[in-house]
Design an enzyme around this catalytic site. Structure first.
Site, mmCIF file in Angstrom:
data_model
loop_
_atom_site.group_PDB
_atom_site.id
_atom_site.type_symbol
_atom_site.label_atom_id
_atom_site.label_comp_id
_atom_site.label_asym_id
_atom_site.label_seq_id
_atom_site.Cartn_x
_atom_site.Cartn_y
_atom_site.Cartn_z
ATOM 1 C CD GLU A 227 -15.685 79.486 51.632
ATOM 2 O OE1 GLU A 227 -15.370 79.183 50.471
ATOM 3 O OE2 GLU A 227 -15.177 80.413 52.261
ATOM 4 C CD GLU B 26 -28.277 88.548 44.910
ATOM 5 O OE1 GLU B 26 -29.441 88.320 44.513
ATOM 6 O OE2 GLU B 26 -27.459 89.278 44.311
ATOM 7 C CB THR C 80 -18.289 86.187 57.070
ATOM 8 O OG1 THR C 80 -19.045 84.975 57.010
ATOM 9 C CG2 THR C 80 -17.300 86.136 58.227
ATOM 10 C CG LEU D 135 -21.520 84.541 45.448
ATOM 11 C CD1 LEU D 135 -21.428 85.258 44.105
ATOM 12 C CD2 LEU D 135 -20.617 83.299 45.425
#
Ligand SMILES: Cc1cc2nc3c(=O)[nH]c(=O)nc-3n(C[C@H](O)[C@H](O)[C@H](O)COP(=O)(O)OP(=O)(O)OC[C@H]3O[C@@H](n4cnc5c(N)ncnc54)[C@H](O)[C@@H]3O)c2cc1C
Length: 387
Positions: free
Chosen positions: A364, A134, A165, A132
């Site tokens: 997150e 960048e 990851t 997700l």
């Protein structure tokens, strides 16, 4: 002797939840602890753990169907806690594989994608990553530049993803990209022409975890690699809610490991002719630590029961992620000091946890982003709307 279960939360757990937790604790103690220090030093993840995590049913453990275990969310949280008691890198592996990649495929994928990938990912025979972020878009993923274009019988992807990851070891990458201005999810397989991963070797945190930059240069994928049910930013955010739930529990594991080390160390270590633990300043630190751990444990337990009841709101997950990771980081920093010079040595796990938690605080959703999510929920004013 008081433990990290100061409020006897054990009583609230079912025999099955306890059994799952204890099984993971045994695995982490016997098989992971002996190797973690060398992996952290080398900047590698113990890949031999992957099939074992699969055999134990710890990958996508709270997901159901396609041969997945479907354990309840409190049991799943306890798994995350125990894995992170070992190292945030181990929990990150399981979180990305289960809560981000497998959850995305289960929720947004086609039947063929689910049948192909979920059994492989659940058994650890395949590894997944979740792209997700960048280089220029982290907290604001809506601005992503990665693009997909319709081309004959498929799509062509161009762009790059950063801080991914498992990127370098993944067999399948969930790549979020804009198709005609709308965020969509694509499955990109290892070895696809134009798709490459390079390991980020500069990390001082989460060293026992592979983190990569992914580059997509005219990557052609067939029609069937588009996840049909994911449209718009809410799809990747829905996966992140699952991931953040696991992070909130995982942080407890790190905090408990640091507290346990600080307690046993200060009980043994003598200065001024008596154990450090006998000084009031040390006792105040230990009292604060166990208080914060107990509050965070109760928060997680309640959140898990809400999730199992289908009543959990994503803002409640933000509250838990924000609180628990900051709590764990502060406990790790305090514990580091309580061990004196030994606190900076990797003979002890404390500074490793402390360094790891700097990443956990950032990924997150950062502490600030969760603050703003709560702020919006409380006030009705969205400070994250672009101007
Ligand atoms: C070890 C590691 C593993 C990761 N794994 C993955 C992965 O698997 N997949 C993936 O997609 N991403 C992954 N990430 C990326 C992670 O999600 C991002 O780093 C995170 O979202 C923050 O983005 P950023 O680093 O670009 O920071 P930025 O967004 O540039 O933020 C920098 C600072 O500014 C603050 N800030 C941002 N916006 C505001 C605002 N509106 N108001 C006030 N302060 C603000 C932030 O809180 C932060 O403190 C990983 C990161 C790390 C460190």
């Amino acid at each position: 002797m008081p433990t990290t279960d100061y409020y006897d939360i054990e009583r609230e757990l079912s025999p099955e939840e306890r059994l799952i937790r204890d099984t993971v604790r045994k695995f982490v103690t016997n098989e992971f602890q002996p190797v973690i220090r060398e992996h952290f030093r080398a900047g590698t993840f113990p890949v031999e753990c992957i099939p074992k995590l699969g055999e134990m049913g710890l990958l996508g453990a709270n997901l159901s169907g396609y041969g997945l275990p479907g354990i309840n969310n409190v049991a799943y949280g306890l798994v995350m806690q125990e894995l992170e008691h070992g190292d945030s890198g181990l929990r990150s592996f399981a979180s990305v594989q289960g809560s981000l990649v497998m959850y995305a495929i289960l929720t947004f994928g086609s039947e063929a994608q689910k049948e192909r990938w979920l059994p492989l990912l659940g058994t650890g025979k395949a590894v997944g990553c979740y792209g997700l972020t960048e280089p220029d878009f982290g907290s604001d993923p809506d601005g992503m530049k990665t693009k997909a274009k319709r081309d004959g019988k498929g799509y062509v992807l161009n762009g790059s993803k950063m801080w991914i990851t498992n990127g370098g070891i993944a067999d399948v990458a969930v790549i979020w990209a804009k198709l005609d201005g709308v965020i969509r999810g694509f499955l990109v397989e290892k070895g696809t022409a134009g798709f490459s991963a390079s390991e980020i070797k500069t990390k001082l945190s989460l060293r026992a975890s592979f983190t990569s930059e992914l580059v997509l240069e005219d990557v052609r994928i067939p029609d069937e690699n588009l996840m049909p049910k994911a449209e718009g930013l809410k799809a990747p955010l829905q996966c992140l809610t699952q991931g953040r739930y696991g992070v909130a529990w995982g942080a407890l594991g790190s905090a408990m490991a640091c507290f346990e080390e600080a307690l046993s160390y200060t009980r043994e270590r003598k200065q001024f002719g008596r154990p450090l633990a006998s000084f009031q300043l040390t006792q105040a630190k230990l009292a604060d630590m166990v208080t914060e751990i107990t509050k965070a444990q109760l928060l997680c337990l309640k959140l898990g029961r809400l999730k199992d009841a289908g009543a959990m709101r994503h803002t409640q997950v933000s509250l838990a992620k924000r609180n628990n990771v900051r709590m764990a980081l502060e406990i790790a920093r305090t514990a580091r000091g309580m061990l004196g010079a030994n606190g900076i040595s990797d003979e002890y796990p404390v500074m490793r946890h402390m360094c790891n938690l700097e990443s956990v605080e950032t990924y997150e959703g950062t502490y600030e982003i969760h603050t703003l999510i709560l702020g919006k929920d409380l006030t009705g004013f969205d400070s994250l709307v672009g101007i």
